[in-house]
Design a protein around this motif. Structure first.
Motif, PDB file in Angstrom:
ATOM      1  N   PRO A 263     -53.954 132.485 121.446  1.00 31.51           N
ATOM      2  CA  PRO A 263     -54.490 133.641 122.186  1.00 31.51           C
ATOM      3  C   PRO A 263     -54.086 134.957 121.521  1.00 31.51           C
ATOM      4  O   PRO A 263     -53.376 134.946 120.501  1.00 31.51           O
ATOM      5  N   PRO A 264     -54.497 136.103 122.072  1.00 28.03           N
ATOM      6  CA  PRO A 264     -54.161 137.391 121.456  1.00 28.03           C
ATOM      7  C   PRO A 264     -52.665 137.645 121.327  1.00 28.03           C
ATOM      8  O   PRO A 264     -52.218 138.254 120.352  1.00 28.03           O
ATOM      9  N   ALA A 265     -51.855 137.192 122.288  1.00 27.42           N
ATOM     10  CA  ALA A 265     -50.403 137.390 122.245  1.00 27.42           C
ATOM     11  C   ALA A 265     -49.715 136.032 122.342  1.00 27.42           C
ATOM     12  O   ALA A 265     -50.141 135.151 123.098  1.00 27.42           O
ATOM     13  N   PHE A 266     -48.646 135.870 121.584  1.00 32.69           N
ATOM     14  CA  PHE A 266     -47.933 134.596 121.539  1.00 32.69           C
ATOM     15  C   PHE A 266     -46.542 134.842 120.975  1.00 32.69           C
ATOM     16  O   PHE A 266     -46.220 135.954 120.543  1.00 32.69           O
ATOM     17  N   THR A 267     -45.714 133.807 120.964  1.00 30.98           N
ATOM     18  CA  THR A 267     -44.354 133.931 120.453  1.00 30.98           C
ATOM     19  C   THR A 267     -44.229 133.237 119.096  1.00 30.98           C
ATOM     20  O   THR A 267     -45.102 132.470 118.688  1.00 30.98           O
ATOM     21  N   GLU A 268     -43.107 133.527 118.438  1.00 30.94           N
ATOM     22  CA  GLU A 268     -42.812 132.841 117.174  1.00 30.94           C
ATOM     23  C   GLU A 268     -42.892 131.327 117.328  1.00 30.94           C
ATOM     24  O   GLU A 268     -43.513 130.638 116.521  1.00 30.94           O
ATOM     25  N   ILE A 321     -52.209 140.540 112.147  1.00 31.47           N
ATOM     26  CA  ILE A 321     -51.128 140.008 112.973  1.00 31.47           C
ATOM     27  C   ILE A 321     -49.901 140.891 112.792  1.00 31.47           C
ATOM     28  O   ILE A 321     -49.642 141.394 111.692  1.00 31.47           O
ATOM     29  N   LYS A 322     -49.145 141.096 113.880  1.00 30.59           N
ATOM     30  CA  LYS A 322     -47.946 141.926 113.785  1.00 30.59           C
ATOM     31  C   LYS A 322     -46.934 141.503 114.840  1.00 30.59           C
ATOM     32  O   LYS A 322     -47.287 140.945 115.883  1.00 30.59           O
ATOM     33  N   TYR A 323     -45.670 141.766 114.544  1.00 37.33           N
ATOM     34  CA  TYR A 323     -44.610 141.595 115.529  1.00 37.33           C
ATOM     35  C   TYR A 323     -44.667 142.763 116.505  1.00 37.33           C
ATOM     36  O   TYR A 323     -44.819 143.920 116.090  1.00 37.33           O
ATOM     37  N   THR A 324     -44.528 142.475 117.801  1.00 36.89           N
ATOM     38  CA  THR A 324     -44.554 143.557 118.784  1.00 36.89           C
ATOM     39  C   THR A 324     -43.192 144.223 118.924  1.00 36.89           C
ATOM     40  O   THR A 324     -43.109 145.346 119.390  1.00 36.89           O
ATOM     41  N   THR A 338     -30.929 132.265 116.166  1.00 38.23           N
ATOM     42  CA  THR A 338     -31.787 131.193 116.660  1.00 38.23           C
ATOM     43  C   THR A 338     -32.147 131.344 118.142  1.00 38.23           C
ATOM     44  O   THR A 338     -32.987 130.595 118.648  1.00 38.23           O
ATOM     45  N   ASN A 339     -31.526 132.300 118.822  1.00 34.89           N
ATOM     46  CA  ASN A 339     -31.859 132.535 120.234  1.00 34.89           C
ATOM     47  C   ASN A 339     -33.068 133.443 120.394  1.00 34.89           C
ATOM     48  O   ASN A 339     -33.640 133.534 121.478  1.00 34.89           O
ATOM     49  N   LEU A 340     -33.459 134.132 119.332  1.00 33.57           N
ATOM     50  CA  LEU A 340     -34.619 135.010 119.384  1.00 33.57           C
ATOM     51  C   LEU A 340     -35.906 134.197 119.403  1.00 33.57           C
ATOM     52  O   LEU A 340     -36.015 133.169 118.735  1.00 33.57           O
ATOM     53  N   ASP A 341     -36.865 134.670 120.184  1.00 36.43           N
ATOM     54  CA  ASP A 341     -38.218 134.121 120.136  1.00 36.43           C
ATOM     55  C   ASP A 341     -39.164 135.318 120.203  1.00 36.43           C
ATOM     56  O   ASP A 341     -39.671 135.683 121.267  1.00 36.43           O
TER      57      ASP A 341
END
Length: 464
Positions: A263-268, A321-324, A338-341
């Motif tokens: 979708p338009p927004a998602f996680t790593e 695509i870009k990181y928000t 490793t806790n980052l998503d």
């Protein structure tokens, strides 16, 4: 030289020396990759180095004779994931027992962990007499180590390997290298597996593939069997410049294909799970319980750092695509957290998505086209003319990346595009994977095949 090299002629030895040159270059490259990728700012500034130059983003890529001909000195170093030096040396020691290999990598849970399982959950080690480096890297537990060996001359490899290691083969080996190489190349995904083999006191499984088969799958995704393995973290042991280029394109294609499914927004983790899941769509091992149902989640969760090293530069090289959360990736050690998503966004504009459809690997793109031809009811002659026009564009070899055609943009505007792309991926994977699994009954032999299936099932139960 190991025992497998006895009797090699002068040209064979030259090939071995070439492999060692490539692997030593890999060693120095891996160190550079690790140091550069652990900083987000430097990774972002160098992201353009990991993209193919415009004139290389075609269906046909130039043939390289040396690493100095790569588009940039750092090109593809994101593929060179680091491991413990002693562990890597042990893996390369295994390869020296085999005939000449042009490209090789180790993969799977024996190389990079896919769960929290430790030695306490393993009743016994499969390794008869492993080096200390193997025990340390696997944290005392025993896991068979998987390899893929690519060779330019399949029958020659099997002829030499049968001479040195006939016990590696099933009854098929007694029928000669000609039949072995035919079974390898003509059926399934073009891989010939020998499981439960002990080399240097280490239990391994290795697949032999033809160099051209590997290169073609990385470039066109005709089976996704080999390309899919290299879309996940692996340890490359012997390198070859044309494969490095083709694999870089494979990784970029994995990102593009996954974006069409998301979708338009998602996680790593959603992105990396989608990438990891591509080669499992339609795989009979997932359908019949010989793989853990949470295998994809386990791989991504326990390898998030390596996925970042593999894909971050490619992500930042794409315009849609870009990181928000730019602040998070500006931190010097974010790759190790490793806790980052992190969250990402993509541009859903049909023109940009049409470009991504156009730049999908050729075999997959043609399957997507065919699905929409049926949906839109395009007459066969009109559809054939459209494909011929596309081929003409491919053959021009222009100095700009291929742009989406009106048909690509029409596809990109359809709400069912994710479903159609997923269906095309499923069609790509299902038949070669099914035949490859059935081929194992012949190449590995019924007893070893049954043992492998039972152990996969048992491992899945332990991880539940």
């Amino acid at each position: 030289m190991g025992r497998g090299h006895q009797g090699f002629n002068h040209n064979t030895q030259c090939t071995v020396r070439h492999c060692r040159f490539s692997s030593s270059q890999t060693t120095s490259s891996a160190s550079s990759a690790a140091s550069s990728a652990s900083s987000a700012t430097s990774a972002s500034s160098d992201s353009s180095n990991q993209s193919l130059p415009p004139e290389w983003d075609e269906d046909s890529l130039p043939s390289l004779t040396d690493f100095t001909e790569l588009p940039h000195k750092d090109f593809g170093k994101n593929q060179l994931l680091e491991t413990n030096e002693e562990f890597k040396r042990s893996l390369r020691g295994i390869l020296r027992q085999f005939p000449p290999i042009t490209y090789a990598f180790a993969y799977g849970s024996g190389v990079f962990p896919q769960s929290d399982a430790t030695a306490s959950r393993i009743t016994h080690s499969p390794h008869p007499n492993p080096p200390e480096a193997i025990l340390k890297w696997q944290k005392g537990g025993g896991k068979m180590i998987d390899f893929v060996f690519a060779t330019k001359f399949t029958q020659h490899f099997h002829s030499l390997n049968l001479r040195a290691h006939k016990d590696h083969y099933s009854f098929l080996g007694s029928l000669g290298s000609g039949l072995v190489s035919h079974v390898q190349d003509a059926y399934g995904a073009g891989a010939y597996f020998n499981p439960y083999i002990t080399v240097n006191g280490i239990m391994i499984k290795y697949a032999v593939v033809n160099f051209d088969t590997l290169h073609r799958d990385l470039s066109t995704w005709d089976t996704l069997y080999l390309a899919g393995r290299l879309q996940k973290p692996v340890k490359i042991l012997f390198e070859e410049p044309n494969i490095r280029v083709a694999n870089q394109r494979n990784l970029l294609s994995a990102v593009r294909c996954s974006l069409l499914l998301l979708p338009p927004a998602f996680t790593e983790k959603q992105l990396y799970s989608t990438i990891t899941g591509l080669s499992y769509k339609g795989d009979p091992r997932m359908d019949y319980g010989s793989e853990h149902p949470k295998k994809i989640d386990n791989i991504v969760t326990h390898q998030i750092r390596n996925f970042r090293l593999l894909y971050h530069d490619l992500i930042t090289s794409l315009p849609n695509i870009k990181y928000t959360d730019q602040q998070a990736i500006s931190q010097p050690d974010w790759v190790d957290d490793t806790n980052l998503d992190l969250r990402l966004e993509q541009d859903m504009d049909p023109e940009r998505r049409g470009n991504m459809v156009r730049r999908l690997p050729k075999a997959l793109r043609e399957k997507v086209y065919f699905l929409y031809q049926r949906k839109f009811g395009i007459p066969g002659r009109e559809y054939k003319e459209m494909l011929e026009a596309t081929k003409d564009e491919d053959a021009k070899g222009g100095l700009k990346k291929q742009m989406g055609t009106p048909f690509d943009r029409r596809i990109a505007g359809e709400n069912d595009l994710p479903d159609m792309v997923a269906q095309a991926v499923n069609q790509t994977v299902k038949w070669p994977s099914t035949v490859q699994s059935l081929k194992g009954l012949v190449t590995a032999g019924p007893a070893r095949s049954w043992r492998y299936l039972q152990e996969k099932r048992e491992k899945g139960k332990q991880q539940q």
